[in-house]
Structure formats: C-alpha cells, structure tokens
Enzyme design. Structure first.
Site, mmCIF file in Angstrom:
data_model
loop_
_atom_site.group_PDB
_atom_site.id
_atom_site.type_symbol
_atom_site.label_atom_id
_atom_site.label_comp_id
_atom_site.label_asym_id
_atom_site.label_seq_id
_atom_site.Cartn_x
_atom_site.Cartn_y
_atom_site.Cartn_z
ATOM 1 N N GLY A 220 0.775 -1.239 0.000
ATOM 2 C CA GLY A 220 0.000 0.000 0.000
ATOM 3 C C GLY A 220 0.796 1.273 0.000
ATOM 4 O O GLY A 220 0.203 2.352 -0.084
ATOM 5 N N GLU A 258 4.435 -6.279 2.346
ATOM 6 C CA GLU A 258 4.399 -6.855 0.990
ATOM 7 C C GLU A 258 4.023 -5.785 -0.048
ATOM 8 O O GLU A 258 3.010 -5.908 -0.732
ATOM 9 C CB GLU A 258 3.407 -8.021 0.920
ATOM 10 C CG GLU A 258 2.035 -7.656 1.465
ATOM 11 C CD GLU A 258 1.005 -8.769 1.368
ATOM 12 O OE1 GLU A 258 1.383 -9.936 1.304
ATOM 13 O OE2 GLU A 258 -0.194 -8.421 1.361
ATOM 14 N N GLY A 260 4.107 -3.584 -3.523
ATOM 15 C CA GLY A 260 4.384 -3.815 -4.936
ATOM 16 C C GLY A 260 4.795 -2.497 -5.574
ATOM 17 O O GLY A 260 5.942 -2.270 -5.936
ATOM 18 N N ARG A 261 3.805 -1.590 -5.653
ATOM 19 C CA ARG A 261 3.988 -0.310 -6.350
ATOM 20 C C ARG A 261 5.256 0.440 -5.928
ATOM 21 O O ARG A 261 6.016 0.906 -6.766
ATOM 22 C CB ARG A 261 2.768 0.556 -6.039
ATOM 23 C CG ARG A 261 2.724 1.888 -6.745
ATOM 24 C CD ARG A 261 1.567 2.729 -6.188
ATOM 25 N NE ARG A 261 0.342 1.971 -6.086
ATOM 26 C CZ ARG A 261 -0.543 1.790 -7.070
ATOM 27 N NH1 ARG A 261 -0.328 2.363 -8.230
ATOM 28 N NH2 ARG A 261 -1.624 1.082 -6.890
ATOM 29 N N ARG A 297 -4.073 2.174 -16.523
ATOM 30 C CA ARG A 297 -4.327 2.959 -15.303
ATOM 31 C C ARG A 297 -5.082 4.280 -15.565
ATOM 32 O O ARG A 297 -5.995 4.618 -14.808
ATOM 33 C CB ARG A 297 -3.030 3.218 -14.537
ATOM 34 C CG ARG A 297 -2.352 1.918 -14.064
ATOM 35 C CD ARG A 297 -1.238 2.177 -13.055
ATOM 36 N NE ARG A 297 -1.751 2.601 -11.782
ATOM 37 C CZ ARG A 297 -1.752 3.838 -11.363
ATOM 38 N NH1 ARG A 297 -1.220 4.784 -12.088
ATOM 39 N NH2 ARG A 297 -2.273 4.146 -10.188
ATOM 40 N N TYR A 301 -8.501 4.031 -13.593
ATOM 41 C CA TYR A 301 -8.520 4.778 -12.324
ATOM 42 C C TYR A 301 -8.492 6.294 -12.537
ATOM 43 O O TYR A 301 -8.329 7.034 -11.565
ATOM 44 C CB TYR A 301 -7.285 4.435 -11.480
ATOM 45 C CG TYR A 301 -7.024 2.980 -11.248
ATOM 46 C CD1 TYR A 301 -7.976 2.150 -10.656
ATOM 47 C CD2 TYR A 301 -5.790 2.423 -11.588
ATOM 48 C CE1 TYR A 301 -7.705 0.809 -10.425
ATOM 49 C CE2 TYR A 301 -5.516 1.088 -11.350
ATOM 50 C CZ TYR A 301 -6.476 0.287 -10.771
ATOM 51 O OH TYR A 301 -6.194 -1.030 -10.539
ATOM 52 N N CYS A 327 -9.620 1.131 -30.239
ATOM 53 C CA CYS A 327 -10.923 1.664 -30.660
ATOM 54 C C CYS A 327 -11.846 1.894 -29.469
ATOM 55 O O CYS A 327 -12.856 1.189 -29.297
ATOM 56 C CB CYS A 327 -11.567 0.705 -31.654
ATOM 57 S SG CYS A 327 -10.526 0.472 -33.073
ATOM 58 N N GLU A 328 -11.483 2.811 -28.625
ATOM 59 C CA GLU A 328 -12.300 3.195 -27.463
ATOM 60 C C GLU A 328 -12.051 4.674 -27.210
ATOM 61 O O GLU A 328 -10.892 5.111 -27.214
ATOM 62 C CB GLU A 328 -11.843 2.466 -26.188
ATOM 63 C CG GLU A 328 -12.017 0.998 -26.195
ATOM 64 C CD GLU A 328 -13.117 0.522 -25.264
ATOM 65 O OE1 GLU A 328 -13.688 1.347 -24.528
ATOM 66 O OE2 GLU A 328 -13.382 -0.679 -25.307
ATOM 67 N N TYR A 356 1.669 -2.100 -12.083
ATOM 68 C CA TYR A 356 0.287 -2.213 -12.561
ATOM 69 C C TYR A 356 0.183 -1.633 -13.978
ATOM 70 O O TYR A 356 -0.763 -0.909 -14.301
ATOM 71 C CB TYR A 356 -0.688 -1.541 -11.593
ATOM 72 C CG TYR A 356 -0.527 -2.094 -10.187
ATOM 73 C CD1 TYR A 356 -0.949 -3.394 -9.904
ATOM 74 C CD2 TYR A 356 0.099 -1.364 -9.187
ATOM 75 C CE1 TYR A 356 -0.767 -3.936 -8.639
ATOM 76 C CE2 TYR A 356 0.278 -1.906 -7.915
ATOM 77 C CZ TYR A 356 -0.157 -3.185 -7.658
ATOM 78 O OH TYR A 356 0.023 -3.724 -6.412
HETATM 79 C C1 LIG Z 1 -3.175 -8.235 -0.550
HETATM 80 C C2 LIG Z 1 -2.307 -7.266 -1.251
HETATM 81 N N1 LIG Z 1 -1.051 -7.106 -0.825
HETATM 82 C C3 LIG Z 1 -0.205 -6.215 -1.421
HETATM 83 C C4 LIG Z 1 -0.619 -5.479 -2.498
HETATM 84 C C5 LIG Z 1 0.331 -4.513 -3.107
HETATM 85 O O1 LIG Z 1 -0.116 -3.228 -2.976
HETATM 86 P P1 LIG Z 1 0.822 -2.022 -3.364
HETATM 87 O O2 LIG Z 1 1.267 -2.253 -4.757
HETATM 88 O O3 LIG Z 1 -0.011 -0.822 -3.215
HETATM 89 O O4 LIG Z 1 1.970 -2.025 -2.410
HETATM 90 C C6 LIG Z 1 -1.917 -5.606 -2.982
HETATM 91 C C7 LIG Z 1 -2.380 -4.823 -4.111
HETATM 92 O O5 LIG Z 1 -3.484 -4.843 -4.547
HETATM 93 C C8 LIG Z 1 -2.790 -6.537 -2.336
HETATM 94 O O6 LIG Z 1 -4.047 -6.713 -2.761
#
Ligand SMILES: Cc1ncc(COP(=O)(O)O)c(C=O)c1O
Length: 406
Positions: A220, A258, A260-261, A297, A301, A327-328, A356
């Site tokens: 997050g 955990e 990602g972004r 994205r 979003y 085509c959108e 993403y």
């Molecule tokens: C359960 C869970 N963990 C981790 C993440 C990674 O989130 P972020 O990329 O915002 O760190 C997500 C993203 O949807 C998620 O659903």
C-alpha cells in the site's frame, strides 16, 4: 514525479534501438527502493507483491536481494519458484478460491493466507497440524482510488475482525495453528496516517493471539505520480507506528510488509511514438503507437502519469490529449495535458509506469504487447521481453480455437 528520473538521450537511444512501444525498467531505482523500505523498518521481512510487475528479471532481482514474494494465483507462485524463490518465502494470498487451490498451495509449502472463514473451516478439517495465516479486515481502508481500497465493510477482502474468535475456535478444534495474521488496507496511499493506523490496529489484535510468529502488514505504500503530490515519507510511517512495531518485536513476533507499487512504479517508463496529430474544434490529439491495452491505469482509475516529450523537450508547451491506437474513446494516457509541443514522429516517455502497467496489459484489439528493456546498473540496456508480433497474436487466437473439433 515532475522530472524524468532517466537520462533523456539514453531513452531516445533505447527507443531507436528497440523500437516502440517499449517499457524500460531501471535496476538502480528498484534496488534503491528496496533499500528505502529496509532502512525505514528495521528488522522487518520484505515481500514483493508480484502482481505489480511479474517480469522474471524483477523476480530474480528480488530473490537475489532476499526479498520474498506475495503471490495471488498458481501461475504467479510457479513463476516465483522458477525465478529462484524458496517456497517458504512465497506468501500465497488468493481471494475467493477453491479448497483444491488452497490445498495445492499448502502441499507446495507456501505460507498460505486465508481470507474466507468457510475456506478455513474446510481446510482445518483435512489438515490437522497445519500452520496458516489469516487475512483480517479491521475496517481501515485507504488507496489512490476506490477500486483499490481493500479495508472496510464495503470491501470483499479478508475476514471481518469480529469473526476472529470463531476462526481461532475452529482452528483450535482441528489442531490447526494460526501462526500469522495479515491485513492490506489498500493500494497507493501517500498519506502516512492510515498506514500507521493499520499497523497499530493489527498489532493490537496480535496481542490477543497465542503462538503468533508474524504479522503481515500488507503493502500500500504510495508513490507520487503528480508533480505537486507530496511523496510518502516511509520514515514517518515507521516512527508513527514505532510503539506498535516495537511491541511486536519485543514479543518475538516478526513484522512483514508486501509492497508492490513502491518498489517498481517509479523505476518504469513506457516509450511510445507519436503517429499522428489531429486537431478538432475542442482538442489536439497526439495519437501514439500504444494505448490502454498496454497501460490501463488512466482509463481504469483516471490515474495521472507524467508525459515527457523526449524528442522536443525544450519546445514551448501546448495542451494535448495523448491517446492510443485502441478503438475506445476511453483510450487515453492524458487528457488536456501541457506537454512540450508534440509533433508527428516524436517519442514520448510515460512516467511512473513500472507498476500495474505491463502486468495489466492485454491483447485487446489484438494489438501486440510492448517490448521490455532493463536498464542495468552497469549502464547496459538489455532486452528482457521481445515485443510480440501481429502474427504471434493472430496464431495464438487461432490455435486456441477448438470449435471445429468439438
Ligand atoms: C493483498 C495485497 N497485498 C499487497 C498489495 C500490493 O499493494 P501495493 O502495490 O499498493 O503495495 C496488494 C495490491 O493490490 C494486495 O491486494
């Protein structure tokens, strides 16, 4: 991000060597984001939410850095294993899946995270002695868009906190041990406050569970896509949640994250070429050789991505709708955006496109997928995925067709 975190000339060189559309990922930036998190949260265990970008080159880098994996599907977990991740470092955290899939994950020795009470009940009956993690929804949610807020009563994710007693009774009854609890409040928060609140709340719940080995705080951590957005200060999150984090450490409970972004978003750019400029009474469209099928994205979003005209960066700015070849009407990278004058043939860099982005790309309109290039810390630009071709896309769809034989 107001400035481009890449060398402009190098990106132009990559565009002309490898063609467009091409994603470029910086090794140095990914490694530095790993350091940022490890420095902010001392003693924690870091996993990478591979849904953000599942390229094997990134997954191997994570393995080499000692970063584990958060996987949400069998294919994600299999790719993680193939990229050198130990099964015990794969946190398997799917949603609304079958008993069979959860059993498969357990037999593969992943750390299995359960987000539905019914799945715990059926798993516990058949797996006495197993150790599991439980995903909780403790009513704290945050994110860059409502689609990615995963905590709260409107969210389908996790087991509401008021069912915890039931979870513990069921698992105890069948000799299953809850060794971890997990929560993910949402994705892309640049405000430290909900992240701190999330940590404090789950740390409090952890105190009520005997024999807990870890608390997974989820991901997050947001990045600032817009030039005037204040970047998330991870150290502020760590200091705000210091008491809760220290209490966990003092009771021997590991803290996991955990994200990602945060690890990959700013390390990626999408290079595209402008094929046409079209003027209407209302707008000037810069039409590129990519689109929402490669970076969804903005359409999904209404997300902001900085756009930099690599070929004409010192020109005066004009207002453009930067769009794709799908085509959108919803196929756009930016609407009504000031960019250095875009001309036919100009190469554009779409910024903060490491997360993403390619992992959400599709063959919509049967357009091929972009190439991917890694910009290594040595300075070498290395092709890590070839651009697919129209023939490959066409053959793939034709080969999947079994209508004539059934
Ligand atoms: C359960 C869970 N963990 C981790 C993440 C990674 O989130 P972020 O990329 O915002 O760190 C997500 C993203 O949807 C998620 O659903």
């Amino acid at each position: 991000m107001s400035t481009i975190p890449f060398d402009r000339a190098r990106l132009l060189e990559i565009a002309s060597t490898f063609g467009t559309p091409t994603y470029v990922y910086s090794e140095a930036l990914i490694r530095s984001r790993i350091r940022d998190i490890l420095d902010a949260f001392e003693g924690m265990r870091l996993l990478y939410a591979m849904k953000a970008n599942s390229h094997p080159w990134i997954l191997k880098m994570m393995a080499a850095e000692g970063v584990g994996i958060d996987a949400v599907s069998p294919a994600e977990a299999l790719v993680a294993l193939a990229c050198g991740h130990d099964p015990g470092h794969v946190f398997y955290s799917p949603n609304n899946v079958s008993d069979e899939e959860l059993d498969w994950a357990w037999r593969n020795n992943f750390v299995v995270n359960f987000g539905e009470l019914q799945r715990i009940e059926s798993f516990a009956k058949g797996h006495p002695g197993a150790e599991i993690c439980v995903r909780l929804n403790l009513n704290i949610g945050a994110g860059h868009h409502e689609h990615v807020v995963t905590g709260g009563t409107k969210s389908m994710f996790g087991i509401p906190g008021n069912y915890l007693e039931q979870v513990l009774n069921t698992t105890r009854q069948h000799g299953v041990r809850v060794v971890g609890i997990h929560q993910h409040i949402g994705s892309g928060s640049t405000d430290p406050q909900p992240l701190v609140e999330g940590i404090e709340t789950i740390a409090e719940v952890a105190r009520q569970i005997d024999g807990l080995r870890f608390v997974n705080m989820g991901g997050g951590f947001g990045v600032s896509y817009e030039p005037d957005q204040t970047p998330l200060d991870l150290k502020q999150v760590a200091s705000g949640a210091d008491a809760a984090l220290s209490a966990l450490a003092n009771s021997g409970v590991e803290v996991w994250f955990e994200p990602g972004r945060f690890l990959v978003a700013e390390a990626g750019v999408l290079l595209v070429r402008t094929n046409s400029i079209k003027q209407t009474a209302d707008r000037t469209f810069a039409g590129t050789d990519s689109g929402m099928n490669h970076l969804i994205r903005p359409s999904l979003y209404d997300a902001f991505h900085g756009i930099y005209n690599l070929s004409n960066d010192s020109a005066d700015e004009s207002v453009f709708d930067v769009v794709g070849n799908i085509c959108e009407t919803g196929d756009f990278f930016a609407r009504h955006r000031r960019v250095s004058e875009i001309r036919e043939g100009d190469y554009l860099a779409i910024l903060d496109a490491g997360a993403y982005a390619m992992s959400m790309a599709t063959h919509y309109n049967l357009r091929p997928l972009p190439a991917e290039v890694a910009l290594l810390s040595t300075g070498e630009a290395r092709l890590i995925s070839a651009r697919s071709t129209a023939e490959e896309v066409a053959n793939d769809i034709l080969q999947r067709d079994v209508s004539a034989t059934n």
